[in-house]
Scaffold this active site. Structure first.
Site, PDB file in Angstrom:
ATOM      1  N   PRO A 296      -2.752 -12.302  10.376  1.00  0.00           N
ATOM      2  CA  PRO A 296      -2.921 -11.974  11.677  1.00  0.00           C
ATOM      3  C   PRO A 296      -3.224 -10.521  12.213  1.00  0.00           C
ATOM      4  CG  PRO A 296      -0.821 -12.402  11.684  1.00  0.00           C
ATOM      5  CD  PRO A 296      -1.361 -12.691  10.216  1.00  0.00           C
ATOM      6  N   ASP A 297      -3.981 -10.130  12.979  1.00  0.00           N
ATOM      7  CA  ASP A 297      -4.233  -8.852  13.325  1.00  0.00           C
ATOM      8  C   ASP A 297      -3.292  -8.348  14.567  1.00  0.00           C
ATOM      9  OD1 ASP A 297      -5.060  -6.229  14.509  1.00  0.00           O
ATOM     10  OD2 ASP A 297      -6.991  -6.668  13.418  1.00  0.00           O
TER      11      ASP A 297
ATOM     12  N   ASP B 178      -4.383  -6.500   5.281  1.00  0.00           N
ATOM     13  CA  ASP B 178      -5.363  -7.422   5.977  1.00  0.00           C
ATOM     14  C   ASP B 178      -5.054  -8.711   5.575  1.00  0.00           C
ATOM     15  OD1 ASP B 178      -6.384  -5.650   7.814  1.00  0.00           O
ATOM     16  OD2 ASP B 178      -7.619  -4.723   6.121  1.00  0.00           O
TER      17      ASP B 178
ATOM     18  N   ASN C 274       1.058  -1.154   0.019  1.00  0.00           N
ATOM     19  CA  ASN C 274       0.052   0.092  -0.048  1.00  0.00           C
ATOM     20  C   ASN C 274       0.876   1.302   0.138  1.00  0.00           C
ATOM     21  OD1 ASN C 274       0.619   0.773   2.860  1.00  0.00           O
ATOM     22  ND2 ASN C 274      -0.263  -1.278   3.247  1.00  0.00           N
TER      23      ASN C 274
ATOM     24  N   LYS D  89     -11.084  -4.244  18.937  1.00  0.00           N
ATOM     25  CA  LYS D  89      -9.696  -4.583  19.125  1.00  0.00           C
ATOM     26  C   LYS D  89      -9.148  -4.410  20.503  1.00  0.00           C
ATOM     27  CE  LYS D  89      -8.355  -3.604  14.278  1.00  0.00           C
ATOM     28  NZ  LYS D  89      -7.382  -3.836  13.426  1.00  0.00           N
TER      29      LYS D  89
ATOM     30  N   VAL E  22      -2.039  -5.406  16.162  1.00  0.00           N
ATOM     31  CA  VAL E  22      -2.809  -4.601  17.276  1.00  0.00           C
ATOM     32  C   VAL E  22      -3.503  -5.266  18.232  1.00  0.00           C
ATOM     33  CG1 VAL E  22      -4.355  -3.287  16.067  1.00  0.00           C
ATOM     34  CG2 VAL E  22      -3.059  -2.281  18.004  1.00  0.00           C
TER      35      VAL E  22
ATOM     36  N   PHE F 171      -4.332   2.943  15.110  1.00  0.00           N
ATOM     37  CA  PHE F 171      -4.898   3.934  14.150  1.00  0.00           C
ATOM     38  C   PHE F 171      -5.977   3.519  13.273  1.00  0.00           C
ATOM     39  CE2 PHE F 171      -1.769   7.402  13.169  1.00  0.00           C
ATOM     40  CZ  PHE F 171      -0.900   7.023  14.615  1.00  0.00           C
TER      41      PHE F 171
HETATM   42  O1  PMT Z   1       2.772   6.019   6.770  1.00  0.00           O
HETATM   43  P1  PMT Z   1       2.447   7.128   6.333  1.00  0.00           P
HETATM   44  O2  PMT Z   1       2.728   7.576   4.705  1.00  0.00           O
HETATM   45  O3  PMT Z   1       3.045   8.400   7.106  1.00  0.00           O
HETATM   46  O4  PMT Z   1       0.891   7.144   6.325  1.00  0.00           O
HETATM   47  C1  PMT Z   1       0.198   7.240   7.828  1.00  0.00           C
HETATM   48  C2  PMT Z   1      -0.645   6.237   7.860  1.00  0.00           C
HETATM   49  C3  PMT Z   1      -1.895   6.815   7.002  1.00  0.00           C
HETATM   50  C4  PMT Z   1      -0.548   5.021   7.215  1.00  0.00           C
HETATM   51  C5  PMT Z   1      -1.192   6.258   9.265  1.00  0.00           C
HETATM   52  O5  PMT Z   1      -1.616   7.513  10.037  1.00  0.00           O
HETATM   53  C6  PMT Z   1      -2.409   5.148   9.437  1.00  0.00           C
HETATM   54  O6  PMT Z   1      -3.257   5.742   9.583  1.00  0.00           O
HETATM   55  N1  PMT Z   1      -2.291   3.788   9.861  1.00  0.00           N
HETATM   56  C7  PMT Z   1      -3.069   3.019  10.014  1.00  0.00           C
HETATM   57  C8  PMT Z   1      -3.408   2.334   8.588  1.00  0.00           C
HETATM   58  C9  PMT Z   1      -4.256   1.231   8.677  1.00  0.00           C
HETATM   59  O7  PMT Z   1      -3.939   0.294   8.175  1.00  0.00           O
HETATM   60  O8  PMT Z   1      -5.441   1.419   9.284  1.00  0.00           O
HETATM   61  P2  PMT Z   1      -6.641   0.213   9.464  1.00  0.00           P
HETATM   62  O9  PMT Z   1      -7.842   0.840   9.702  1.00  0.00           O
HETATM   63  O10 PMT Z   1      -6.580  -0.601   8.434  1.00  0.00           O
HETATM   64  O11 PMT Z   1      -6.142  -0.412  10.738  1.00  0.00           O
HETATM   65  C10 PMT Z   1      -6.447  -0.420  11.992  1.00  0.00           C
HETATM   66  C11 PMT Z   1      -5.193  -0.558  13.124  1.00  0.00           C
HETATM   67  O12 PMT Z   1      -5.218  -2.061  13.106  1.00  0.00           O
HETATM   68  C12 PMT Z   1      -4.173   0.015  12.579  1.00  0.00           C
HETATM   69  O13 PMT Z   1      -3.391   0.305  13.840  1.00  0.00           O
HETATM   70  C13 PMT Z   1      -3.453  -0.950  11.981  1.00  0.00           C
HETATM   71  O14 PMT Z   1      -1.985  -0.672  12.494  1.00  0.00           O
HETATM   72  C14 PMT Z   1      -3.805  -2.323  12.708  1.00  0.00           C
HETATM   73  N2  PMT Z   1      -3.652  -3.422  11.846  1.00  0.00           N
HETATM   74  C15 PMT Z   1      -4.390  -3.558  10.838  1.00  0.00           C
HETATM   75  C16 PMT Z   1      -4.392  -4.945  10.185  1.00  0.00           C
HETATM   76  C17 PMT Z   1      -3.200  -6.073  10.520  1.00  0.00           C
HETATM   77  N3  PMT Z   1      -3.646  -7.066  10.227  1.00  0.00           N
HETATM   78  N4  PMT Z   1      -2.935  -5.684  11.844  1.00  0.00           N
HETATM   79  C18 PMT Z   1      -3.091  -4.677  12.462  1.00  0.00           C
HETATM   80  O15 PMT Z   1      -2.243  -4.278  13.405  1.00  0.00           O
END
Ligand code: PMT
Length: 404
Positions: free
Chosen positions: A307-308, A279, A210, A344, A310, A326
Site C-alpha cells: 500500500p502507498d 514499494d 533499503n 499522491k 502517504v 519525500f
Molecule cells: O533515513 P535516512 O538514512 O536519514 O535517509 C533519508 C531518506 C533518504 C530516506 C529521506 O530523506 C527520503 O528521501 N525519504 C523518502 C524515500 C522514498 O522512499 O522515496 P520515494 O520517492 O520512493 O517515495 C515517495 C514518497 O512516498 C515518500 O514520502 C515515501 O515515504 C512515500 N511512500 C512510498 C512508498 C510506499 N509504499 N508508501 C509511501 O508512503
C-alpha cells in the site's frame, strides 16, 4: 529560522585544556547569529590567548575586575546584565566549586553572582576529579539552583585517562544553546512522522530492505518536539534512540507501517512521510528457511505491491492532515518530485537528490528542495539536525498558509 539570531551569549572560559576549543565554539555561535562576548580567568589564558578570542568574537575580551579600560567600555555589572545566556565552557572543578560556594574572587565568578540571566555549565576535567564527591555535590548544588549542566562527555582524556569529564564538543554545545532558545510555539500542533526503512520478509531469516537509517525522520521528530509539538514517530527498524518527548510506534513491514499511519493520521494536524517504504513485498513468506536446490542457479521471487502509505493518508476525505511526502530521486528531480506531489495529492514534497555522494540515505548531512503547488524553496546542504529544524519551520509556514 536561526534560533540564536540576535542572542547575546557571554562565554566564560576557565583554565582547562578544552579551552582551545572555545575559538571554534565562538565561531559556530556567531555563524548562527549570536553575539558573543568573552570573559577569561587568568588560568584560561595559559591555554588560549585573549587575542585569539578577541579576533574570533570581534569583541574585546574581559579578564579582570580591576581593569579601568575594560570597565570603561562595559563594566562588569553591565556585562552581567547584557547576557541572554552565560555559558561557562570549559567549567573546571575549581570554577564550579567557587560558583557553588558563591565566591566572587575574580571577574568570571563575580559575573555569575551579578547576573540574573540563565547560566549553563559545561564541565571539563579529569574523570577522577569529576567523580569526586566534592565536584558531584557542587554540580548538584548548581543544578538545584537552576543552572543548566551541559555534559560532560565520556571518553579518552588529554591526561590519558578514560571516563566522564570531557567538555562537550563545540557543535554539541551550539545545539544545546539552540535548544535552550527554541521557542515552544507548537504546543497545540500534533505531527505524525514516518521514518526509516521497512523490512519485507522472505522467510524467517531473510528480508528485503533499503539503506535508510532513519536519521532524517528522527531529526524532524526531534526538531518538532523541541518546539513543543506533540509528535508521533512511526518508525521502521533503525538503530537510533527515541528523541525526548516523542511517542514512538515501532513497525517492521510496509503493511504494519501503513496500519500505524492510518491509525494516527486522523488525529494529527500534519503527517510527514519520510520513511523509505518498500514499494513491493514478497507475495509469499516461506514459513521455513528457504533452501538452495541442487542444480538451480537462479531463483525467482514474486513480489506484490505494498500500500502507498502517504497516498492513503492524503486520500482521506475526513480529518485529513496536512500531508508532506519525500521524493528520493537520482535524476530529473523536480519533474519526478512534482509528479509525486500531484499524483499522491500531497500538500508539500521534499525532493531528496540521492545521486549525490554523502547525501540522503544513511548520511549525517542532506539537502532538500521543497515543492508545493504554488512554489518551491531550496534547503541547501546542512546536517540532518539543522535541516530538520528548517524543514519544520517551512512545513509550519505552509500548514498555516493553507489554514487561512
Ligand atoms: O533515513 P535516512 O538514512 O536519514 O535517509 C533519508 C531518506 C533518504 C530516506 C529521506 O530523506 C527520503 O528521501 N525519504 C523518502 C524515500 C522514498 O522512499 O522515496 P520515494 O520517492 O520512493 O517515495 C515517495 C514518497 O512516498 C515518500 O514520502 C515515501 O515515504 C512515500 N511512500 C512510498 C512508498 C510506499 N509504499 N508508501 C509511501 O508512503
Amino acid at each position: 529560522m536561526q534560533t540564536l539570531a540576535g542572542k547575546k551569549i557571554l562565554l566564560g572560559i576557565s583554565g582547562g585544556i578544552a579551552a582551545y576549543k572555545c575559538a571554534e565554539l565562538t565561531r559556530r555561535l556567531i555563524e548562527r547569529g549570536a553575539e558573543v562576548r568573552i570573559v577569561m580567568t587568568q588560568s584560561a589564558q595559559e591555554f588560549i590567548t585573549p587575542l585569539t578570542m578577541q579576533a574570533v568574537s570581534g569583541n574585546p575580551v574581559s579578564d579582570s575586575l580591576f581593569d579601568p579600560a575594560a570597565e570603561a567600555s562595559m563594566g562588569h555589572i553591565e556585562l552581567a546584565k547584557w547576557a541572554d545566556l552565560v555559558l561557562l565552557a570549559p567549567a573546571t572543578a575549581d570554577l564550579i566549586a567557587r560558583i557553588a560556594a558563591g565566591m566572587g574572587n575574580d571577574l568570571l565568578s563575580t559575573l555569575c553572582l551579578a547576573t540574573d540571566s540563565p547560566i549553563a555549565v559545561a564541565p571539563a576535567m579529569n574523570q577522577q576529579m569529576y567523580s569526586n564527591i566534592a565536584t558531584q555535590e557542587n554540580l548538584a548544588t548548581l543544578a538545584r539552583r537552576s543552572f543548566h549542566i551541559w555534559g560532560p562527555a565520556s571518553g579518552e582524556q588529554a591526561c590519558g585517562d578514560v571516563g566522564p569529564g570531557r567538555m562537550l564538543e563545540p557543535m554539541d554545545l551550539v545545539h544545546r544553546a539552540e535548544d535552550f532558545f527554541q521557542p515552544a510555539d507548537l504546543s497545540n500542533i500534533k505531527i505524525a512522522i514516518t521514518a526509516g526503512p521497512t523490512r519485507e520478509s522472505i522467510d524467517p531469516v531473510r528480508y528485503l530492505t533499503n539503506h535508510s537509517s532513519g536519521k532524517m525522520g528522527y531529526a524532524i521528530a526531534e526538531a518538532a518536539a523541541k518546539r513543543g509539538a506533540h509528535v508521533t514517530l512511526i518508525s521502521g527498524p533503525v538503530n537510533l534512540a527515541t528523541p525526548a518527548n516523542v511517542e514512538r510506534v515501532d513497525t517492521d513491514s510496509a503493511e504494519q507501517m501503513h496500519q500505524a499511519a492510518m491509525d494516527a493520521a486522523t488525529n494529527h494536524d500534519i503527517f510527514i512521510s519520510c520513511a523509505a517504504v518498500a514499494d513491493f513485498r514478497p507475495a509469499e513468506i516461506a514459513t521455513q528457511k528457504m533452501k538452495k536446490k541442487s542444480g538451480e542457479d537462479e531463483m525467482v521471487l514474486r513480489l506484490v505491491k505494498n500500500p502507498d502509505i502517504v497516498a492513503s493518508v492524503a486520500g482521506l476525505t475526513e480529518q485529513r492532515p496536512f500531508t508532506v511526502g519525500f521524493a528520493a530521486e537520482t535524476q530529473d528531480v523536480e519533474q519526478y518530485a512534482r509528479g509525486k506531489l500531484s499524483r499522491k495529492n500531497l500538500d508539500l514534497i521534499c525532493a531528496n537528490d540521492v545521486s549525490q555522494q554523502g547525501l540522503g540515505f544513511n548520511s549525517d548531512s542532506n539537502a532538500l528542495h521543497l515543492y508545493w503547488p504554488e512554489g518551491d524553496k531550496a534547503l541547501p546542504l546542512a546536517s540532518k539536525h539543522e535541516l530538520g529544524q528548517q524543514l519544520i519551520s517551512e512545513i509550519i509556514d505552509q500548514f498555516k498558509a493553507k489554514q487561512h
